[in-house]
Design an enzyme around this catalytic site. Structure first.
Site, PDB file in Angstrom:
ATOM      1  N   SER A 108     101.067 -33.505 135.921  1.00  0.00           N
ATOM      2  CA  SER A 108      99.737 -33.261 136.464  1.00  0.00           C
ATOM      3  C   SER A 108      99.780 -33.297 137.991  1.00  0.00           C
ATOM      4  CB  SER A 108      98.780 -34.337 135.951  1.00  0.00           C
ATOM      5  OG  SER A 108      97.599 -34.328 136.710  1.00  0.00           O
ATOM      6  N   SER A 109      98.779 -32.708 138.605  1.00  0.00           N
ATOM      7  CA  SER A 109      98.748 -32.635 140.077  1.00  0.00           C
ATOM      8  C   SER A 109      98.519 -34.009 140.713  1.00  0.00           C
ATOM      9  CB  SER A 109      97.600 -31.707 140.515  1.00  0.00           C
ATOM     10  OG  SER A 109      96.371 -32.191 139.997  1.00  0.00           O
ATOM     11  N   CYS A 110      98.205 -35.010 139.887  1.00  0.00           N
ATOM     12  CA  CYS A 110      97.951 -36.349 140.446  1.00  0.00           C
ATOM     13  C   CYS A 110      99.227 -37.021 140.922  1.00  0.00           C
ATOM     14  CB  CYS A 110      97.305 -37.230 139.398  1.00  0.00           C
ATOM     15  SG  CYS A 110      98.465 -37.622 138.096  1.00  0.00           S
ATOM     16  N   TYR A 137      98.722 -43.526 135.697  1.00  0.00           N
ATOM     17  CA  TYR A 137      98.954 -42.222 135.055  1.00  0.00           C
ATOM     18  C   TYR A 137      99.958 -41.403 135.865  1.00  0.00           C
ATOM     19  CZ  TYR A 137      97.315 -37.541 133.378  1.00  0.00           C
ATOM     20  OH  TYR A 137      97.202 -36.271 132.875  1.00  0.00           O
ATOM     21  N   LYS A 141     103.678 -39.920 134.820  1.00  0.00           N
ATOM     22  CA  LYS A 141     104.018 -38.496 134.911  1.00  0.00           C
ATOM     23  C   LYS A 141     105.249 -38.270 135.796  1.00  0.00           C
ATOM     24  CE  LYS A 141     100.895 -36.791 132.225  1.00  0.00           C
ATOM     25  NZ  LYS A 141     101.300 -36.137 130.969  1.00  0.00           N
ATOM     26  N   HIS A 180      86.847 -35.236 132.395  1.00  0.00           N
ATOM     27  CA  HIS A 180      87.039 -34.728 133.760  1.00  0.00           C
ATOM     28  C   HIS A 180      85.728 -34.129 134.258  1.00  0.00           C
ATOM     29  CE1 HIS A 180      91.362 -34.793 132.524  1.00  0.00           C
ATOM     30  NE2 HIS A 180      91.494 -35.173 133.778  1.00  0.00           N
TER      31      HIS A 180
END
Ligand SMILES: NC(=O)C1=CN([C@@H]2O[C@H](COP(=O)(O)OP(=O)(O)OC[C@H]3O[C@@H](n4cnc5c(N)ncnc54)[C@H](OP(=O)(O)O)[C@@H]3O)[C@@H](O)[C@H]2O)C=CC1
Ligand SMILES: C[C@H]1O[C@H](OP(=O)(O)OP(=O)(O)OC[C@H]2O[C@@H](n3cnc4c(=O)[nH]c(N)nc43)[C@H](O)[C@@H]2O)[C@@H](O)[C@@H](O)C1=O
Length: 314
Positions: A108-110, A137, A141, A180
């Site tokens: 994910s972009s996080c 999270y 990832k 979200h």
């Protein structure tokens, strides 16, 4: 991938997994393997070992994870870390043990530092502190990416990682607190319209910028990369365009047809100020998104309404 190859779509009932599953069916794949979490809890190491030994998939799309918005991430910090590490450790390790030809891990972009330069290039990973609200999270990832690379280095596994931007689309999660932003706003504006409310509350300041990719576009990208990307590291997947949460809210308001006012709830976190993906590597490989935001929100809203009519769980 051969049309009769045995392909395991982990998380096939979720928004991303179901989009990947639909894409594989459309492309004529006939040997797809799936399990609901009620049939196979991927946190259970022995159950995953037994499953892989019995089924021996040739390809794996790892789209199973514990997923949620900013408040869910910040509330269930231990669960987001433990469950995602457990799921990906078990699936990646058993894919190695049973000789899976290729696995795709969805991150994910996080994963990027909170204040990294924009747009985010893949090489910015681990160059700064993470966004606090979703650090557990993000650590999970990042670990998934590093695990795929470690198994490539030591065991020559062709395990690839992709980093999608914020996603939305069919079968999204509309939970009032845990979802979200985009599905949350669809539901909140719809319910406000139905109940004749005068205003709708938007979390945070409305100033953060976010990029949104329709989940069926992501599935197209995942299919393309499963055929064409065989390297370590990871690739960003996004549209390359972002907008403020306030402008997103005004767009959803228009599409849903709510005519009241917006208020901004500063007791809720803004999170990362911006996380626009640099998608030049993906574009150079030959893939670009097709569905623009306004069309995508209209499709997602129709899906939301159809599920309401079916009284299916949102
Ligand atoms: N949504 C987004 O904005 C983004 C998502 N992603 C990534 O895409 C992937 C999928 O996300 P998304 O489709 O939105 O998530 P969903 O919550 O829609 O789906 C997650 C799926 O994972 C499965 N799952 C969760 N826990 C377990 C478990 N213990 N055992 C077996 N299966 C489990 C669920 O199965 P079941 O339904 O059977 O319970 C569910 O189908 C994730 O890796 C996520 O990090 C990346 C960027 C953005
Ligand atoms: C995909 C990505 O998704 C998450 O990160 P995020 O993008 O910050 O998540 P979000 O969609 O929840 O919020 C985006 C912005 O929107 C604002 N906002 C307004 N009103 C609502 C609202 O009603 N709900 C929510 N959830 N947010 C709202 C909110 O305050 C924030 O400023 C993590 O899972 C992260 O780990 C991750 O990978």
């Amino acid at each position: 991938m051969e049309k009769n190859a045995k392909i395991y779509v982990a998380g096939h009932r979720g928004m991303v997994g179901s989009a990947i599953y639909r894409k594989l069916i459309k492309e004529g794949y006939t040997n797809l393997l799936t399990r609901a979490s009620s049939e196979l809890d991927l946190r259970n190491q022995q159950a995953v070992t037994d499953f892989f030994e019995a089924e021996k998939p040739e390809y794996v799309f790892l789209a199973a994870a514990k997923v949620g918005g900013i408040v869910a991430n910040n509330t269930y910090r231990a669960d987001f870390l433990f469950e995602n590490l457990s799921i990906q450790n078990n699936v990646i390790h058993q894919s190695y043990k049973t000789g899976v030809k290729k696995l795709m891990f969805l991150g994910s972009s996080c994963i990027y530092p909170k204040l990294a330069p924009q747009p985010l290039k893949e090489e910015y990973l681990l160059t700064g502190l993470l966004e606090e609200t979703n650090e557990p999270y993000a650590i999970a990832k990042i670990s998934g990416i590093k695990m795929c690379d470690a198994y490539r280095a030591q065991y020559n596994c062709n395990f690839i990682s992709v980093m999608p931007t914020n996603l939305y689309g069919y079968n999204d999660n509309y939970h009032p607190q845990n979802s979200h932003v985009l599905p949350a706003l669809i539901r909140r504006f719809h319910e406000a319209k139905e109940n004749g409310l005068a205003e709708v509350s938007i979390w945070g300041s409305g100033s953060p910028l976010r990029e949104f990719l329709f989940a069926d576009d992501l599935a197209e990208a995942c299919y393309f990369l499963m055929q064409n990307f065989n390297e370590g590291g990871f690739l960003n997947i996004g549209t390359g365009h972002d907008l403020s949460i306030k402008d997103l809210a005004l767009l959803v308001k228009k599409i849903v047809g709510f005519e009241g006012a917006l208020t901004f709830d500063s007791s809720k976190p803004d999170g990362t100020p911006r996380k626009l993906m640099d998608v030049s590597k993906l574009h150079d490989l030959g893939w670009k998104h097709q569905i623009e935001l306004e069309e995508g929100i209209q499709l997602a809203y129709q899906d939301f309404l159809s599920k309401q009519q079916e009284n299916s769980p949102l």
